[in-house]
Write a protein that holds these residues in place. Structure first.
Motif, PDB file in Angstrom:
ATOM      1  N   GLN A 194       3.256   5.012  -2.908  1.00  0.00           N
ATOM      2  CA  GLN A 194       4.583   4.440  -2.670  1.00  0.00           C
ATOM      3  C   GLN A 194       5.673   5.197  -3.405  1.00  0.00           C
ATOM      4  OE1 GLN A 194       4.799   0.160  -3.239  1.00  0.00           O
ATOM      5  NE2 GLN A 194       2.638  -0.072  -2.712  1.00  0.00           N
ATOM      6  N   HIS A 195       5.295   5.928  -4.437  1.00  0.00           N
ATOM      7  CA  HIS A 195       6.277   6.611  -5.281  1.00  0.00           C
ATOM      8  C   HIS A 195       6.181   8.127  -5.211  1.00  0.00           C
ATOM      9  CE1 HIS A 195       7.361   2.822  -7.243  1.00  0.00           C
ATOM     10  NE2 HIS A 195       6.075   2.543  -7.239  1.00  0.00           N
ATOM     11  N   MET A 196       5.111   8.643  -4.638  1.00  0.00           N
ATOM     12  CA  MET A 196       4.899  10.083  -4.600  1.00  0.00           C
ATOM     13  C   MET A 196       4.434  10.513  -3.218  1.00  0.00           C
ATOM     14  SD  MET A 196       2.668  10.368  -8.125  1.00  0.00           S
ATOM     15  CE  MET A 196       3.242   9.561  -9.643  1.00  0.00           C
ATOM     16  N   GLU A 197       4.846  11.688  -2.835  1.00  0.00           N
ATOM     17  CA  GLU A 197       4.305  12.277  -1.617  1.00  0.00           C
ATOM     18  C   GLU A 197       3.009  12.982  -1.993  1.00  0.00           C
ATOM     19  OE1 GLU A 197       5.398  15.583   1.795  1.00  0.00           O
ATOM     20  OE2 GLU A 197       6.989  14.681   0.605  1.00  0.00           O
ATOM     21  N   PRO A 230      10.351   5.560 -18.307  1.00  0.00           N
ATOM     22  CA  PRO A 230       9.672   6.806 -17.955  1.00  0.00           C
ATOM     23  C   PRO A 230       9.078   6.831 -16.561  1.00  0.00           C
ATOM     24  CG  PRO A 230       8.246   5.471 -19.321  1.00  0.00           C
ATOM     25  CD  PRO A 230       9.561   4.733 -19.229  1.00  0.00           C
ATOM     26  N   HIS A 231       8.864   5.645 -15.957  1.00  0.00           N
ATOM     27  CA  HIS A 231       8.243   5.570 -14.638  1.00  0.00           C
ATOM     28  C   HIS A 231       8.568   4.210 -14.029  1.00  0.00           C
ATOM     29  CE1 HIS A 231       5.526   3.638 -17.423  1.00  0.00           C
ATOM     30  NE2 HIS A 231       5.116   4.788 -17.890  1.00  0.00           N
ATOM     31  N   PRO A 232       8.380   4.049 -12.710  1.00  0.00           N
ATOM     32  CA  PRO A 232       8.729   2.787 -12.052  1.00  0.00           C
ATOM     33  C   PRO A 232       7.993   1.589 -12.655  1.00  0.00           C
ATOM     34  CG  PRO A 232       8.367   4.509 -10.424  1.00  0.00           C
ATOM     35  CD  PRO A 232       7.938   5.078 -11.741  1.00  0.00           C
ATOM     36  N   LEU A 233       8.713   0.478 -12.834  1.00  0.00           N
ATOM     37  CA  LEU A 233       8.139  -0.715 -13.450  1.00  0.00           C
ATOM     38  C   LEU A 233       6.977  -1.279 -12.656  1.00  0.00           C
ATOM     39  CD1 LEU A 233      11.200  -2.782 -14.774  1.00  0.00           C
ATOM     40  CD2 LEU A 233       9.321  -1.811 -16.119  1.00  0.00           C
ATOM     41  N   ASP A 234       7.035  -1.175 -11.324  1.00  0.00           N
ATOM     42  CA  ASP A 234       5.987  -1.819 -10.531  1.00  0.00           C
ATOM     43  C   ASP A 234       4.639  -1.110 -10.631  1.00  0.00           C
ATOM     44  OD1 ASP A 234       6.713   0.392  -9.064  1.00  0.00           O
ATOM     45  OD2 ASP A 234       6.911  -0.657  -7.162  1.00  0.00           O
ATOM     46  N   LEU A 235       4.583   0.023 -11.310  1.00  0.00           N
ATOM     47  CA  LEU A 235       3.294   0.650 -11.594  1.00  0.00           C
ATOM     48  C   LEU A 235       2.562  -0.062 -12.724  1.00  0.00           C
ATOM     49  CD1 LEU A 235       4.187   4.456 -11.301  1.00  0.00           C
ATOM     50  CD2 LEU A 235       2.879   3.063  -9.698  1.00  0.00           C
ATOM     51  N   ARG A 236       3.275  -0.890 -13.484  1.00  0.00           N
ATOM     52  CA  ARG A 236       2.697  -1.743 -14.542  1.00  0.00           C
ATOM     53  C   ARG A 236       1.875  -0.934 -15.542  1.00  0.00           C
ATOM     54  NH1 ARG A 236       3.507  -6.942 -12.846  1.00  0.00           N
ATOM     55  NH2 ARG A 236       3.875  -7.225 -10.612  1.00  0.00           N
ATOM     56  N   LEU A 237       2.373   0.224 -15.907  1.00  0.00           N
ATOM     57  CA  LEU A 237       1.598   1.111 -16.775  1.00  0.00           C
ATOM     58  C   LEU A 237       1.670   0.723 -18.245  1.00  0.00           C
ATOM     59  CD1 LEU A 237       2.495   4.510 -15.091  1.00  0.00           C
ATOM     60  CD2 LEU A 237       0.416   3.179 -14.841  1.00  0.00           C
ATOM     61  N   ARG A 238       2.615  -0.133 -18.610  1.00  0.00           N
ATOM     62  CA  ARG A 238       2.738  -0.564 -19.999  1.00  0.00           C
ATOM     63  C   ARG A 238       2.400  -2.039 -20.161  1.00  0.00           C
ATOM     64  NH1 ARG A 238       8.355   2.544 -21.873  1.00  0.00           N
ATOM     65  NH2 ARG A 238       7.338   4.465 -22.595  1.00  0.00           N
ATOM     66  N   SER A 239       1.647  -2.563 -19.221  1.00  0.00           N
ATOM     67  CA  SER A 239       1.364  -3.994 -19.216  1.00  0.00           C
ATOM     68  C   SER A 239      -0.036  -4.339 -19.715  1.00  0.00           C
ATOM     69  CB  SER A 239       1.560  -4.553 -17.805  1.00  0.00           C
ATOM     70  OG  SER A 239       2.889  -4.374 -17.372  1.00  0.00           O
ATOM     71  N   TYR A 240      -0.777  -3.356 -20.199  1.00  0.00           N
ATOM     72  CA  TYR A 240      -2.122  -3.627 -20.695  1.00  0.00           C
ATOM     73  C   TYR A 240      -2.104  -3.831 -22.201  1.00  0.00           C
ATOM     74  CZ  TYR A 240      -1.983   1.267 -22.183  1.00  0.00           C
ATOM     75  OH  TYR A 240      -1.630   2.459 -22.774  1.00  0.00           O
TER      76      TYR A 240
END
Length: 321
Positions: free
Chosen positions: A42-45, A310-320
């Protein structure tokens, strides 16, 4: 060598085709990774690559493995012993040159593949006994040709920290590529370094200081300056962040509000940083509060720090945790 700038406005990564659901594996199947295809997509080709099929092998085909010297193995079919080393080598060297024009900002390889495995790919002796670990033939050619690009394997993306680190590195690499594409002088490199200060500190203070010394004494030749800084940037981003390093950065950021925060607000931020340090809340919690204070008090320096976005929030990369 780095790839040329791709189509403006698009972040592009390469991915082993089987991870996208393409039925290109030796048995005619695939290894679809929903996170890569459906979320990152959704964010990268995504640019799919299958070394075996693209170098002329059929689907299905006989399975292969790496045999011989771990640093320079041969690519041999398991049952009939046919040697595909030259076929794969010639194709791989041609392919990486073609990929220069794709504007890639990273690559995700298939774990364990004799062509695309990036880490600890089994290498066998002539009598079929595993005796070491190597790198898939295409993956090796790729990282040699593009030493600055972030690379990762699909299996390692299941690790929260490794996944965040890779995706963050991809976006930072994109920022750097965009800088080079529109640069009109050395000042933009100094500005890039300033805007990424907190992000770089979260990886390594030592590396950040080395980068700072480089920026303070930039080579006169602009291309040399970009190349040297790019190498340091890639090296720094490969150092994993830790909760301790994040806490140091958060406390550093808190210092910019010394004349703004009320006593209660400062105490709230300190308590949340401690909760993150103790593993009670994920990193996104103190980051969210910090962003709130940045907006409330219109803190100019922190507003430009990529560390906070640093990156889109919906990737939830800082939620762990």
């Amino acid at each position: 060598m780095e790839p040329k700038q791709g189509e403006r406005g698009k972040l592009r990564i390469g991915v082993s085709a089987c991870l996208l659901g393409h039925k290109v594996r030796y048995d005619g199947g695939h290894q679809l990774n929903h996170f890569i295809r459906d979320i990152l997509g959704q964010h990268m080709e995504i640019v799919p690559v299958c070394p075996e099929v693209e170098c002329g092998m059929p689907v299905p085909r006989e399975a292969m493995r790496l045999i011989g010297d771990t640093d320079n193995p041969r690519l041999i079919t398991r049952r009939t012993g046919i040697d595909h080393t030259e076929q794969m080598s010639i194709w791989a060297e041609t392919k990486v040159r073609q990929l220069e024009g794709e504007g890639l900002c990273g690559f995700i390889f298939k774990k364990g593949s004799p062509s695309s495995g990036l880490f600890r790919v089994k290498v066998y002796s002539q009598d079929g006994v595993p005796h070491g670990a190597g790198v898939g033939m295409f993956a090796g050619a790729f990282v040699r040709h593009f030493p600055l690009l972030p690379v990762e394997e699909d299996g390692r993306l299941n690790d929260d920290r490794l996944r965040e680190n890779f995706i963050e590195s991809v976006f930072v690499h994109r920022h750097f590529r965009d800088l080079i594409a529109v640069s009109s002088g050395r000042g933009v490199l100094v500005d890039f370094h300033a805007r990424h200060k907190m992000l770089l500190l979260a990886h390594s203070q030592e590396h950040y200081r080395r980068m700072g010394r480089f920026v303070a004494n930039l080579p006169a030749e602009l291309e040399e300056a970009y190349q040297g800084y790019g190498l340091l940037l890639a090296e720094t981003l490969r150092v994993l962040t830790t909760p301790k390093k994040h806490c140091n950065v958060l406390l550093h950021a808190l210092g910019y509000f010394k004349n703004d925060l009320s006593a209660d607000e400062k105490q709230e931020m300190l308590e949340i940083i401690d909760a993150y340090r103790n593993g009670d809340v994920p990193l996104i919690v103190p980051i969210t509060l910090l962003n709130h204070f940045v907006r409330k008090y219109n803190q100019p320096y922190l507003r430009q720090q990529y560390y906070l976005h640093p990156h889109p929030l919906d990737l939830r990369l800082r939620s762990y945790i």
